[in-house]
Design a protein around this motif. Structure first.
Motif, PDB file in Angstrom:
ATOM      1  N   THR A 130      11.050 -10.772  -7.020  1.00 57.79           N
ATOM      2  CA  THR A 130      11.038  -9.765  -5.963  1.00 57.79           C
ATOM      3  C   THR A 130      10.192  -8.592  -6.437  1.00 57.79           C
ATOM      4  O   THR A 130      10.476  -8.011  -7.489  1.00 57.79           O
ATOM      5  CB  THR A 130      12.459  -9.269  -5.651  1.00 57.79           C
ATOM      6  N   THR A 131       9.173  -8.240  -5.690  1.00 52.73           N
ATOM      7  CA  THR A 131       8.295  -7.145  -6.088  1.00 52.73           C
ATOM      8  C   THR A 131       8.850  -5.806  -5.599  1.00 52.73           C
ATOM      9  O   THR A 131       9.635  -5.745  -4.647  1.00 52.73           O
ATOM     10  CB  THR A 131       6.884  -7.332  -5.508  1.00 52.73           C
ATOM     11  N   THR A 132       8.401  -4.722  -6.241  1.00 53.20           N
ATOM     12  CA  THR A 132       8.806  -3.400  -5.768  1.00 53.20           C
ATOM     13  C   THR A 132       8.196  -3.110  -4.397  1.00 53.20           C
ATOM     14  O   THR A 132       8.756  -2.327  -3.619  1.00 53.20           O
ATOM     15  CB  THR A 132       8.384  -2.302  -6.764  1.00 53.20           C
ATOM     16  N   GLY A 133       7.063  -3.751  -4.092  1.00 51.94           N
ATOM     17  CA  GLY A 133       6.478  -3.590  -2.762  1.00 51.94           C
ATOM     18  C   GLY A 133       7.419  -4.078  -1.679  1.00 51.94           C
ATOM     19  O   GLY A 133       7.590  -3.424  -0.638  1.00 51.94           O
ATOM     20  N   PHE A 134       8.037  -5.221  -1.921  1.00 53.83           N
ATOM     21  CA  PHE A 134       9.006  -5.764  -0.962  1.00 53.83           C
ATOM     22  C   PHE A 134      10.216  -4.848  -0.857  1.00 53.83           C
ATOM     23  O   PHE A 134      10.713  -4.564   0.243  1.00 53.83           O
ATOM     24  CB  PHE A 134       9.430  -7.166  -1.405  1.00 53.83           C
ATOM     25  N   ILE A 135      10.707  -4.388  -2.006  1.00 57.45           N
ATOM     26  CA  ILE A 135      11.869  -3.498  -2.008  1.00 57.45           C
ATOM     27  C   ILE A 135      11.589  -2.245  -1.193  1.00 57.45           C
ATOM     28  O   ILE A 135      12.388  -1.843  -0.334  1.00 57.45           O
ATOM     29  CB  ILE A 135      12.251  -3.106  -3.455  1.00 57.45           C
ATOM     30  N   ASP A 136      10.437  -1.621  -1.437  1.00 61.60           N
ATOM     31  CA  ASP A 136      10.135  -0.355  -0.769  1.00 61.60           C
ATOM     32  C   ASP A 136       9.926  -0.528   0.733  1.00 61.60           C
ATOM     33  O   ASP A 136      10.309   0.348   1.522  1.00 61.60           O
ATOM     34  CB  ASP A 136       8.904   0.292  -1.401  1.00 61.60           C
ATOM     35  N   ARG A 137       9.345  -1.628   1.147  1.00 64.43           N
ATOM     36  CA  ARG A 137       9.191  -1.871   2.580  1.00 64.43           C
ATOM     37  C   ARG A 137      10.556  -2.038   3.255  1.00 64.43           C
ATOM     38  O   ARG A 137      10.782  -1.534   4.360  1.00 64.43           O
ATOM     39  CB  ARG A 137       8.313  -3.104   2.827  1.00 64.43           C
ATOM     40  N   GLN A 143       4.771   9.613   9.627  1.00 65.30           N
ATOM     41  CA  GLN A 143       6.206   9.353   9.554  1.00 65.30           C
ATOM     42  C   GLN A 143       6.597   8.625   8.271  1.00 65.30           C
ATOM     43  O   GLN A 143       7.691   8.837   7.746  1.00 65.30           O
ATOM     44  CB  GLN A 143       6.651   8.488  10.743  1.00 65.30           C
ATOM     45  N   ILE A 144       5.721   7.779   7.766  1.00 65.70           N
ATOM     46  CA  ILE A 144       6.087   6.892   6.666  1.00 65.70           C
ATOM     47  C   ILE A 144       6.628   7.661   5.468  1.00 65.70           C
ATOM     48  O   ILE A 144       7.649   7.284   4.876  1.00 65.70           O
ATOM     49  CB  ILE A 144       4.894   6.014   6.254  1.00 65.70           C
ATOM     50  N   CYS A 145       5.983   8.779   5.114  1.00 60.08           N
ATOM     51  CA  CYS A 145       6.435   9.531   3.944  1.00 60.08           C
ATOM     52  C   CYS A 145       7.835  10.103   4.134  1.00 60.08           C
ATOM     53  O   CYS A 145       8.544  10.366   3.150  1.00 60.08           O
ATOM     54  CB  CYS A 145       5.447  10.641   3.595  1.00 60.08           C
ATOM     55  N   SER A 175       2.168   3.925  -5.162  1.00 61.91           N
ATOM     56  CA  SER A 175       1.215   2.849  -4.899  1.00 61.91           C
ATOM     57  C   SER A 175       1.654   2.025  -3.694  1.00 61.91           C
ATOM     58  O   SER A 175       0.840   1.657  -2.837  1.00 61.91           O
ATOM     59  CB  SER A 175       1.083   1.956  -6.142  1.00 61.91           C
ATOM     60  N   ASN A 176       2.947   1.733  -3.606  1.00 63.24           N
ATOM     61  CA  ASN A 176       3.467   0.977  -2.462  1.00 63.24           C
ATOM     62  C   ASN A 176       3.353   1.782  -1.175  1.00 63.24           C
ATOM     63  O   ASN A 176       3.098   1.221  -0.098  1.00 63.24           O
ATOM     64  CB  ASN A 176       4.924   0.585  -2.712  1.00 63.24           C
ATOM     65  N   TYR A 177       3.517   3.083  -1.277  1.00 60.09           N
ATOM     66  CA  TYR A 177       3.347   3.961  -0.116  1.00 60.09           C
ATOM     67  C   TYR A 177       1.914   3.900   0.408  1.00 60.09           C
ATOM     68  O   TYR A 177       1.680   3.763   1.619  1.00 60.09           O
ATOM     69  CB  TYR A 177       3.719   5.389  -0.498  1.00 60.09           C
ATOM     70  N   LEU A 178       0.935   3.969  -0.505  1.00 60.71           N
ATOM     71  CA  LEU A 178      -0.464   3.891  -0.085  1.00 60.71           C
ATOM     72  C   LEU A 178      -0.768   2.562   0.592  1.00 60.71           C
ATOM     73  O   LEU A 178      -1.541   2.509   1.562  1.00 60.71           O
ATOM     74  CB  LEU A 178      -1.389   4.078  -1.295  1.00 60.71           C
ATOM     75  N   LYS A 179      -0.175   1.484   0.089  1.00 62.31           N
ATOM     76  CA  LYS A 179      -0.398   0.161   0.694  1.00 62.31           C
ATOM     77  C   LYS A 179       0.175   0.124   2.110  1.00 62.31           C
ATOM     78  O   LYS A 179      -0.426  -0.468   3.018  1.00 62.31           O
ATOM     79  CB  LYS A 179       0.262  -0.920  -0.166  1.00 62.31           C
ATOM     80  N   MET A 180       1.320   0.781   2.331  1.00 61.86           N
ATOM     81  CA  MET A 180       1.894   0.847   3.676  1.00 61.86           C
ATOM     82  C   MET A 180       0.981   1.625   4.610  1.00 61.86           C
ATOM     83  O   MET A 180       0.794   1.247   5.771  1.00 61.86           O
ATOM     84  CB  MET A 180       3.282   1.491   3.624  1.00 61.86           C
ATOM     85  N   LEU A 181       0.406   2.732   4.113  1.00 68.74           N
ATOM     86  CA  LEU A 181      -0.545   3.494   4.927  1.00 68.74           C
ATOM     87  C   LEU A 181      -1.738   2.628   5.315  1.00 68.74           C
ATOM     88  O   LEU A 181      -2.178   2.624   6.466  1.00 68.74           O
ATOM     89  CB  LEU A 181      -1.043   4.716   4.160  1.00 68.74           C
ATOM     90  N   GLU A 182      -2.246   1.899   4.336  1.00 67.65           N
ATOM     91  CA  GLU A 182      -3.411   1.044   4.571  1.00 67.65           C
ATOM     92  C   GLU A 182      -3.102  -0.033   5.597  1.00 67.65           C
ATOM     93  O   GLU A 182      -3.883  -0.268   6.534  1.00 67.65           O
ATOM     94  CB  GLU A 182      -3.842   0.403   3.252  1.00 67.65           C
TER      95      GLU A 182
END
Length: 307
Positions: A101-108, A245-247, A290-297
């Motif tokens: 399980t990646t932190t990217g998945f966790i954060d989403r 909103q994401i932040c 880093s995961n936040y930036l990926k969500m923005l992208e």
């Protein structure tokens, strides 16, 4: 009559009525297509009104939800998929091995839950499989999430006592989620002996979990409360959120964003950004940012695709 949806298999639903009777229901045709931009307009946990019509039970209305967890549909990008509704807390099961399980998945998942006011517990499973280096990695990940207020547990659902989990779940409607193979069904079988929910081993070829739960179902727990078992999730796409909103769904950003030079700062390229300064000073974790930036992208790309 009023009731709660306790099982969903696509077009058919099991509804527990106020008198505890369980009936098989279908969704009334007109209701089924009336403006629901989702793959599943009715989900486990929904409070509904049902009527007996021509010897069959039909769901004729749905009550307003207090919350839900929503992700983007994998196959239909313009639609959303609702995981569960009207829940008291979500338990996200995480494994650092078999599967990863990646932190990217966790954060989403956390952003989606936070957006709809759902409390989340992070349950790190399969500690019995971890090497020393993975144990250290798990500790560092847990430290990140405990620092921002999330309850974290680390154990082996097969080998360890589950009293602490039972205490956290007692009296609540819980939903359990995570990748296929993280141990959701194994956990529920141990929490409520006798259910005998099917389980499978990790695929030797792909080192990923194999789907065992193919539909959502709510189970009552003898020690108090209930749990909604859901199919494993491969990826977690966010339903449309405004860039600004994401932040707001990153609690570790909130205390800093007030000090940004620009009120509409999205903490990416703007000068005098307090969030980026906190990152530089080690007050915000690099993985979270880093995961936040990926969500923005991803959000920006999806917005362009819709235009």
């Amino acid at each position: 009559m009023n009731g709660i949806v306790i099982k969903s298999t696509g077009k058919h639903y099991s509804v527990k009525l106020s008198d505890s009777q369980i009936v098989k229901c279908k969704l009334k045709g007109k209701f089924r297509i009336s403006g629901f931009n989702s793959t599943n307009p009715i989900v486990v946990g929904d409070e509904v009104e049902v009527m007996l019509q021509s010897d069959s039970w039909n769901i004729v209305s749905i009550k307003e939800r207090k919350n839900c967890i929503i992700r983007k549909s994998v196959n239909l990008s313009k639609k959303k998929h609702i995981i569960a509704a009207n829940i008291d807390q979500a338990i996200l099961m995480i494994t650092l091995k078999s599967p990863i399980t990646t932190t990217g998945f966790i954060d989403r998942f956390l952003v989606a839950a936070n957006a709809y006011d759902v409390n989340v517990i992070l349950l790190f499973n399969k500690t019995d499989l971890l090497t020393n280096s993975l144990i250290m990695n798990q500790k560092s990940i847990i430290k990140i999430y405990e620092k921002i207020g999330y309850k974290c547990l680390a154990l082996s659902t097969i080998n360890d006592d589950l009293s602490i989990i039972k205490n956290l779940m007692n009296g609540k409607k819980n939903v359990i989620s995570g990748h296929s193979g993280v141990g959701k069904s194994t956990l529920i079988n141990k929490l409520q002996p006798g259910l005998n929910i099917n389980t499978k081993n990790i695929s030797d070829t792909h080192k990923k979990g194999q789907h065992t739960t193919t539909f959502s179902q709510l189970y009552e727990l003898d020690f108090g409360g209930s749990i909604i078992d859901t199919p494993g999730i491969k990826g977690f796409g966010l339903v449309e959120l405004d860039l600004h909103q994401i932040c707001n769904y990153f609690p570790d950003f909130l205390s800093y964003k007030k000090s940004c030079k620009f009120y509409n700062c999205i903490h990416r390229d703007e000068p005098s950004c307090a969030v980026k300064l906190a990152l530089k000073n080690g007050e915000i974790s690099y993985s979270r940012y880093s995961n936040y930036l990926k969500m923005l992208e991803d959000n920006f790309s999806n917005a362009n695709n819709r235009n």
